[in-house]
Write a protein that holds these residues in place. Structure first.
Motif, PDB file in Angstrom:
ATOM      1  N   CYS A   1      83.303  58.420  35.728  1.00  0.00           N
ATOM      2  CA  CYS A   1      84.116  58.036  34.579  1.00  0.00           C
ATOM      3  C   CYS A   1      83.288  58.305  33.319  1.00  0.00           C
ATOM      4  O   CYS A   1      82.084  58.537  33.401  1.00  0.00           O
TER       5      CYS A   1
ATOM      6  N   CYS B   1      81.056  53.487  39.597  1.00  0.00           N
ATOM      7  CA  CYS B   1      81.716  52.188  39.432  1.00  0.00           C
ATOM      8  C   CYS B   1      82.995  52.047  40.248  1.00  0.00           C
ATOM      9  O   CYS B   1      83.504  50.938  40.417  1.00  0.00           O
TER      10      CYS B   1
ATOM     11  N   CYS C   1      85.386  57.063  40.423  1.00  0.00           N
ATOM     12  CA  CYS C   1      84.048  57.307  39.869  1.00  0.00           C
ATOM     13  C   CYS C   1      82.976  57.059  40.935  1.00  0.00           C
ATOM     14  O   CYS C   1      83.013  56.055  41.647  1.00  0.00           O
TER      15      CYS C   1
ATOM     16  N   CYS D   1      80.240  55.854  32.862  1.00  0.00           N
ATOM     17  CA  CYS D   1      79.110  56.084  33.778  1.00  0.00           C
ATOM     18  C   CYS D   1      78.416  57.417  33.489  1.00  0.00           C
ATOM     19  O   CYS D   1      77.201  57.539  33.653  1.00  0.00           O
TER      20      CYS D   1
HETATM   21 ZN   LIG Z   1      82.218  54.793  36.396  1.00  0.00          ZN
END
Ligand SMILES: [Zn+2]
Length: 232
Positions: free
Chosen positions: A34, A23, A20, A37
């Motif tokens: 992801c 993160c 991601c 997020c």
């Molecule tokens: Zn993420």
């Protein structure tokens, strides 16, 4: 959002799991963020910054909180492609929405000195420029401007010092492509006071560029709540 899911990503995912952009959690090979997020993207900048010598600059994220770490990672860390691609896609959306995209002839980047590029093993502004050009379907040319060797840390200078310093540092490369009458988009990782872009745009205009637009992954948080058409 504009998306590209080249097959190289699928192949690369076998060796380096896709992570991601925000993160760093492992995600499916053709995703950029992801799920968590993707639903929680930070506030973004929607305005056009009026920087002298340019015809305007767009940016995406505010240079604050987690974004500071992501910009640092863009310069020094691993797994930076998804953040660069995410930012580039959002830059392209802004340029399309403002009807600037069609007019762009060449995408370039704020140059980094070759010695720094060798040490870091990358050039984050150029990386961003490559993704932006890809999203817009425009050619790149990273051999227009050069940067003199210089050890001064820009952020340690006062605003006026920054400007005169930037004007000395960025130069037109000898034997650069003729850009007379062309519209150039110049990319950088962050726009703060605008002094770097202002100096680079002055060079591009003196080289014959008709228009110069600028873009960045992040802009200073001082541009928050300043309306749509703002001065640095
Ligand atoms: Zn993420």
């Amino acid at each position: 959002m504009l998306a590209s899911k080249p097959v190289y990503k699928y192949l690369a995912d076998i060796v380096f799991p896709n992570t991601c952009a925000f993160c760093g959690n492992v995600i499916k090979w053709d995703n950029i963020l992801c799920e968590k997020c993707a639903e929680d993207i930070p506030d973004t900048f929607e305005g056009l910054i009026r920087i002298e010598n340019t015809d305007g600059a767009v940016g995406v994220f505010y240079y604050e909180s987690d974004i500071i770490g992501l910009i640092y990672k863009l310069k020094h860390g691993d797994a930076v492609f998804n953040f660069a691609e995410l930012s580039a896609g959002m830059i392209a959306e802004r340029l399309l929405a403002r009807k600037i995209a069609d007019s762009i002839d060449i995408v370039t980047a704020v140059p980094m000195h070759i010695s720094k590029k060798i040490i870091r093993g990358r050039d984050q502004a150029e990386l961003l420029g490559r993704f932006v050009a890809d999203k817009l379907g425009k050619p790149t040319n990273f051999h227009l401007l050069g940067r003199k060797k210089d050890s001064t840390e820009q952020h340690k200078l006062e605003r006026e010092e920054r400007q005169s310093h930037a004007e000395e540092v960025y130069t037109a490369l000898p034997k650069h492509r003729d850009i007379s009458g062309k519209t150039v988009l110049i990319c950088d990782d962050v726009i703060t006071t605008g002094s770097t872009i202002r100096a680079c745009a002055a060079q591009l205009k003196s080289m014959g560029a008709k228009k110069v637009y600028a873009c960045s992954a992040a802009v200073s948080a001082v541009y928050k709540d300043r309306g749509d058409d703002i001065l640095p």
